[in-house]
Design a protein around this motif. Sequence first.
Motif, PDB file in Angstrom:
ATOM      1  N   MET A 220     -25.013 -87.226 -42.723  1.00  0.00           N
ATOM      2  CA  MET A 220     -25.331 -86.408 -41.550  1.00  0.00           C
ATOM      3  C   MET A 220     -26.766 -86.645 -41.086  1.00  0.00           C
ATOM      4  O   MET A 220     -27.107 -86.357 -39.942  1.00  0.00           O
ATOM      5  CB  MET A 220     -25.129 -84.920 -41.847  1.00  0.00           C
ATOM      6  CG  MET A 220     -23.678 -84.518 -42.083  1.00  0.00           C
ATOM      7  SD  MET A 220     -22.522 -85.087 -40.833  1.00  0.00           S
ATOM      8  CE  MET A 220     -22.759 -83.855 -39.545  1.00  0.00           C
ATOM      9  N   GLU A 221     -27.613 -87.160 -41.969  1.00  0.00           N
ATOM     10  CA  GLU A 221     -28.990 -87.448 -41.569  1.00  0.00           C
ATOM     11  C   GLU A 221     -29.181 -88.906 -41.194  1.00  0.00           C
ATOM     12  O   GLU A 221     -30.305 -89.341 -40.935  1.00  0.00           O
ATOM     13  CB  GLU A 221     -29.936 -87.096 -42.724  1.00  0.00           C
ATOM     14  CG  GLU A 221     -30.138 -85.611 -42.872  1.00  0.00           C
ATOM     15  CD  GLU A 221     -31.016 -85.267 -44.044  1.00  0.00           C
ATOM     16  OE1 GLU A 221     -31.311 -86.149 -44.864  1.00  0.00           O
ATOM     17  OE2 GLU A 221     -31.414 -84.091 -44.123  1.00  0.00           O
ATOM     18  N   ASP A 223     -29.009 -92.595 -39.254  1.00  0.00           N
ATOM     19  CA  ASP A 223     -29.285 -93.019 -37.886  1.00  0.00           C
ATOM     20  C   ASP A 223     -28.024 -93.054 -37.040  1.00  0.00           C
ATOM     21  O   ASP A 223     -28.065 -92.733 -35.862  1.00  0.00           O
ATOM     22  CB  ASP A 223     -29.909 -94.421 -37.903  1.00  0.00           C
ATOM     23  CG  ASP A 223     -31.353 -94.378 -38.355  1.00  0.00           C
ATOM     24  OD1 ASP A 223     -31.932 -93.285 -38.341  1.00  0.00           O
ATOM     25  OD2 ASP A 223     -31.892 -95.443 -38.707  1.00  0.00           O
ATOM     26  N   TYR A 224     -26.904 -93.449 -37.659  1.00  0.00           N
ATOM     27  CA  TYR A 224     -25.718 -93.588 -36.815  1.00  0.00           C
ATOM     28  C   TYR A 224     -25.141 -92.255 -36.391  1.00  0.00           C
ATOM     29  O   TYR A 224     -24.541 -92.159 -35.327  1.00  0.00           O
ATOM     30  CB  TYR A 224     -24.663 -94.513 -37.438  1.00  0.00           C
ATOM     31  CG  TYR A 224     -24.205 -94.174 -38.830  1.00  0.00           C
ATOM     32  CD1 TYR A 224     -24.806 -94.758 -39.930  1.00  0.00           C
ATOM     33  CD2 TYR A 224     -23.161 -93.297 -39.038  1.00  0.00           C
ATOM     34  CE1 TYR A 224     -24.385 -94.472 -41.211  1.00  0.00           C
ATOM     35  CE2 TYR A 224     -22.726 -93.003 -40.315  1.00  0.00           C
ATOM     36  CZ  TYR A 224     -23.347 -93.589 -41.402  1.00  0.00           C
ATOM     37  OH  TYR A 224     -22.926 -93.289 -42.658  1.00  0.00           O
ATOM     38  N   LEU A 226     -27.137 -89.712 -35.790  1.00  0.00           N
ATOM     39  CA  LEU A 226     -28.101 -89.364 -34.741  1.00  0.00           C
ATOM     40  C   LEU A 226     -27.721 -90.043 -33.423  1.00  0.00           C
ATOM     41  O   LEU A 226     -27.735 -89.432 -32.356  1.00  0.00           O
ATOM     42  CB  LEU A 226     -29.495 -89.827 -35.173  1.00  0.00           C
ATOM     43  CG  LEU A 226     -30.653 -89.282 -34.370  1.00  0.00           C
ATOM     44  CD1 LEU A 226     -30.950 -87.870 -34.841  1.00  0.00           C
ATOM     45  CD2 LEU A 226     -31.887 -90.146 -34.530  1.00  0.00           C
ATOM     46  N   PHE A 227     -27.346 -91.313 -33.532  1.00  0.00           N
ATOM     47  CA  PHE A 227     -26.998 -92.062 -32.338  1.00  0.00           C
ATOM     48  C   PHE A 227     -25.716 -91.519 -31.715  1.00  0.00           C
ATOM     49  O   PHE A 227     -25.607 -91.419 -30.492  1.00  0.00           O
ATOM     50  CB  PHE A 227     -26.845 -93.544 -32.684  1.00  0.00           C
ATOM     51  CG  PHE A 227     -26.626 -94.425 -31.476  1.00  0.00           C
ATOM     52  CD1 PHE A 227     -27.452 -94.315 -30.367  1.00  0.00           C
ATOM     53  CD2 PHE A 227     -25.607 -95.351 -31.457  1.00  0.00           C
ATOM     54  CE1 PHE A 227     -27.251 -95.119 -29.257  1.00  0.00           C
ATOM     55  CE2 PHE A 227     -25.402 -96.163 -30.353  1.00  0.00           C
ATOM     56  CZ  PHE A 227     -26.225 -96.048 -29.253  1.00  0.00           C
ATOM     57  N   GLN A 229     -24.801 -88.518 -31.823  1.00  0.00           N
ATOM     58  CA  GLN A 229     -25.253 -87.304 -31.132  1.00  0.00           C
ATOM     59  C   GLN A 229     -25.869 -87.665 -29.782  1.00  0.00           C
ATOM     60  O   GLN A 229     -25.594 -87.042 -28.764  1.00  0.00           O
ATOM     61  CB  GLN A 229     -26.326 -86.624 -31.958  1.00  0.00           C
ATOM     62  CG  GLN A 229     -25.848 -85.452 -32.749  1.00  0.00           C
ATOM     63  CD  GLN A 229     -26.970 -84.911 -33.611  1.00  0.00           C
ATOM     64  OE1 GLN A 229     -28.147 -85.203 -33.406  1.00  0.00           O
ATOM     65  NE2 GLN A 229     -26.611 -84.118 -34.579  1.00  0.00           N
ATOM     66  N   ALA A 230     -26.710 -88.681 -29.807  1.00  0.00           N
ATOM     67  CA  ALA A 230     -27.384 -89.107 -28.581  1.00  0.00           C
ATOM     68  C   ALA A 230     -26.380 -89.563 -27.544  1.00  0.00           C
ATOM     69  O   ALA A 230     -26.632 -89.508 -26.351  1.00  0.00           O
ATOM     70  CB  ALA A 230     -28.356 -90.243 -28.883  1.00  0.00           C
ATOM     71  N   ARG A 231     -25.224 -90.015 -28.013  1.00  0.00           N
ATOM     72  CA  ARG A 231     -24.205 -90.448 -27.068  1.00  0.00           C
ATOM     73  C   ARG A 231     -23.293 -89.303 -26.670  1.00  0.00           C
ATOM     74  O   ARG A 231     -22.258 -89.515 -26.039  1.00  0.00           O
ATOM     75  CB  ARG A 231     -23.383 -91.588 -27.667  1.00  0.00           C
ATOM     76  CG  ARG A 231     -24.246 -92.801 -27.983  1.00  0.00           C
ATOM     77  CD  ARG A 231     -23.409 -93.993 -28.238  1.00  0.00           C
ATOM     78  NE  ARG A 231     -22.671 -94.386 -27.052  1.00  0.00           N
ATOM     79  CZ  ARG A 231     -21.560 -95.105 -27.072  1.00  0.00           C
ATOM     80  NH1 ARG A 231     -21.055 -95.488 -28.204  1.00  0.00           N
ATOM     81  NH2 ARG A 231     -20.952 -95.429 -25.952  1.00  0.00           N
ATOM     82  N   GLY A 232     -23.656 -88.117 -27.046  1.00  0.00           N
ATOM     83  CA  GLY A 232     -22.933 -86.947 -26.569  1.00  0.00           C
ATOM     84  C   GLY A 232     -21.732 -86.561 -27.394  1.00  0.00           C
ATOM     85  O   GLY A 232     -20.947 -85.721 -26.974  1.00  0.00           O
ATOM     86  N   GLU A 233     -21.576 -87.168 -28.571  1.00  0.00           N
ATOM     87  CA  GLU A 233     -20.442 -86.759 -29.389  1.00  0.00           C
ATOM     88  C   GLU A 233     -20.685 -85.372 -29.960  1.00  0.00           C
ATOM     89  O   GLU A 233     -21.776 -85.054 -30.398  1.00  0.00           O
ATOM     90  CB  GLU A 233     -20.214 -87.764 -30.523  1.00  0.00           C
ATOM     91  CG  GLU A 233     -19.411 -88.957 -30.080  1.00  0.00           C
ATOM     92  CD  GLU A 233     -18.936 -89.798 -31.265  1.00  0.00           C
ATOM     93  OE1 GLU A 233     -18.399 -89.227 -32.224  1.00  0.00           O
ATOM     94  OE2 GLU A 233     -19.115 -91.017 -31.201  1.00  0.00           O
ATOM     95  N   ARG A 241     -14.993 -88.714 -36.815  1.00  0.00           N
ATOM     96  CA  ARG A 241     -15.024 -90.151 -36.545  1.00  0.00           C
ATOM     97  C   ARG A 241     -15.970 -90.926 -37.455  1.00  0.00           C
ATOM     98  O   ARG A 241     -15.713 -92.078 -37.792  1.00  0.00           O
ATOM     99  CB  ARG A 241     -15.419 -90.406 -35.093  1.00  0.00           C
ATOM    100  CG  ARG A 241     -14.249 -90.391 -34.125  1.00  0.00           C
ATOM    101  CD  ARG A 241     -14.735 -90.300 -32.699  1.00  0.00           C
ATOM    102  NE  ARG A 241     -15.734 -91.291 -32.344  1.00  0.00           N
ATOM    103  CZ  ARG A 241     -15.448 -92.517 -31.893  1.00  0.00           C
ATOM    104  NH1 ARG A 241     -14.206 -92.871 -31.738  1.00  0.00           N
ATOM    105  NH2 ARG A 241     -16.402 -93.357 -31.583  1.00  0.00           N
ATOM    106  N   HIS A 242     -17.107 -90.311 -37.793  1.00  0.00           N
ATOM    107  CA  HIS A 242     -18.101 -91.080 -38.542  1.00  0.00           C
ATOM    108  C   HIS A 242     -18.285 -90.605 -39.983  1.00  0.00           C
ATOM    109  O   HIS A 242     -18.257 -91.400 -40.911  1.00  0.00           O
ATOM    110  CB  HIS A 242     -19.449 -91.025 -37.815  1.00  0.00           C
ATOM    111  CG  HIS A 242     -19.382 -91.551 -36.420  1.00  0.00           C
ATOM    112  ND1 HIS A 242     -19.206 -92.884 -36.148  1.00  0.00           N
ATOM    113  CD2 HIS A 242     -19.443 -90.933 -35.224  1.00  0.00           C
ATOM    114  CE1 HIS A 242     -19.171 -93.065 -34.836  1.00  0.00           C
ATOM    115  NE2 HIS A 242     -19.313 -91.894 -34.258  1.00  0.00           N
ATOM    116  N   ASN A 246     -17.189 -92.469 -43.636  1.00  0.00           N
ATOM    117  CA  ASN A 246     -18.212 -93.016 -44.516  1.00  0.00           C
ATOM    118  C   ASN A 246     -18.278 -92.325 -45.867  1.00  0.00           C
ATOM    119  O   ASN A 246     -18.754 -92.910 -46.832  1.00  0.00           O
ATOM    120  CB  ASN A 246     -19.580 -92.955 -43.839  1.00  0.00           C
ATOM    121  CG  ASN A 246     -19.781 -94.105 -42.874  1.00  0.00           C
ATOM    122  OD1 ASN A 246     -20.074 -95.210 -43.281  1.00  0.00           O
ATOM    123  ND2 ASN A 246     -19.572 -93.848 -41.582  1.00  0.00           N
TER     124      ASN A 246
END
Lengths: 330, 337
Positions: A220-221, A223-224, A226-227, A229-233, A241-242, A246
């Motif tokens: 959850m911490e 980079d992916y 975070l990204f 999140q940045a893409r609005g997910e 999904r992620h 993982n």
Amino acid sequence: MKHNLLFAGKNFIRMILLLAAVSVATFALVSASPIDPLQANVGQAALGSMSEAQKEKLRSYWGVDEPPVQRYLNWAKDALRGDFGTSLLYRQPVTSVIAVKLSNSLFLLVIAWIISGLLGFLLGVIAGVFRGRPADRLVKGYCLVIASTPAFWLALLLLLIFSVWLKVLPIGLSVPIGMEASGVTFLDRVRHAILPALTLSITGISNVALHTREKMIDIMESDYVLFAQARGEKAGSIVRRHALRNVLLPALTLQFASISEIIGGSVLVEQVFSYPGLGQAAVAAGTGSDVPLLMGITLITAAIVFLGNFIANLLYGVVDPRIRKGGRRT
Amino acid sequence: MSCTGKRHILEIDELSVSFYQYENDHSSRQVELPVISRLSVSVHEGEIVAVVGSSGSGKSLLAHAILGMLPYNARVSGQMYFDGELLTAEKMKELRGNKIAFVPQSTTYLDPLMKVGEQVSQGRKNAARRQRQRSLFARYGLEKDVDNKYPFECSGGMTRRVLLTSALMDEPELIIADEPTPGMDLALAKKSMEDFRIFADEGHGVLLITHDIELALEVADRVAVFYAGTTIEEAPVADFASEETLRHPYTKALWRAMPQNGFVPLPGVQPYVKDMPQGCPFGPRCSMYSEKCQGDIPMQRVGCATVRCVQYKGEPLAVEAHHIHGETAPAPHHTKT
């Protein structure tokens, strides 16, 4: 394909070496134990009434006076041919004793393994996602309390509550007392397995959950995430999904690695519940100086644990694209 | 208000970001570390604005602050406006990935276990998105087989392009690119910069965060110089043609340090957040340092640029004045969402 065969071959050799080492270690330990095999197997009274000549005959029949190395080699020679000897306690071939005990235990072990795996994973994921919130604290609190509780103590506690006070579940054994084997139903077996399986599950969960939580927090911490999140997910989609994708890989390893802990725990728990499984047989064999049976049991459990880890390794290769594809390239 | 008279896409007014951290390993006392202090920068429609600063100066945090993705121990103050509207935590959530796209710095921003095609299109089922992802990939020379590759199978340059296409997927208004070009060869870097240009010319904005001033001067319309956690000057690229047209002593020193302008290095290093000087952060290294520099120095508008230096007398920025929200907006105070 060639890579896979090589991998399987290497692991097979490793397993053979492991089993050889385990058998030597077990044998050495039993040889060093102060229990007199004659006394343990014939009984104090019977031994006392025997003449010296009779004792001598028995001694040479069992090979008690042979040097330990010679005895080990005798055993190993037969074991390699598939003959694991006769159990002194049960007066039956070791393999058939193990078959019966293992099928009893397996019922418990598999239930506990599945429950602790699934629940542990679920709780770990929840705690990791809601880190620091009440849900996390609850899970963490539970895990830490359970992790510091001895399994046998927990078993006694459950016995006390469900069998002694509430009288809803049987107090021990795997089938009802005084019933013919043909009259035992599947439901009877399940009722007798509930408490031991529950004990093993409860203790198993904490380990799986704490590890999963740790992994989940890392993810959850990452980079992916975070990204994403940045893409609005949204949070739900990120977890689905992620994060789950993982965390599944380490969870898989954990699940198979936990086999050893469950088997280890079963030795104590079966003892408390007088459950006639592999764990109890191991204790009986150890204290009764039943060397063939003890050797058989340690070997079979070592093999099961090894196979668990081996399966995890294989699954990794199937599930993780980095290993699947990366391995193919090199 | 702005020199160009164009619509503001993004305006950042006196943004400060600080972190709460334990003083050291043995202490339970938390100290506040200011990493960005009173930073102001704006992006207009049709513009590429470069924020240029040295590595490790907290530039990336600027991107995270605009997107509302700072860690939980961060504290934010100051106002940000998107398209004239105050950016609140909720607003950021709504806009990111939608109106505001982010091109991250490092290649670890891709999910290691998901195929890149799927990651960019964000789902396999939507045929239209799949289509768009494919055409964007094609535009950047990513062959069809790349769709089904996992991040570990992609080279650094490929991953950069994947990240870039992911930003273009949703036709955003503003792209925030955090060091988007390292690892790309020159032709590709140029290509992606051209794409930013095209994107900006369509009436959008790009905020380019970079340490590469030459790249910034080549593609940007305006350059904001980032020093010790704040912007000390924001000027049109044309002003970088000569030292005289620049304003702040640090920008002038930066200009002189460029190879074609004499390659004169500036002695000293940027101050660390823990021992920031009073007043002007550049003070200790400045040849024109005076007592006046020790006070509070506001960002001022001088001509078409803004500068934070006592030598200049300009008009105040007054960001709020050109927004529909006349009332004083509350400082957005948000934690990790």
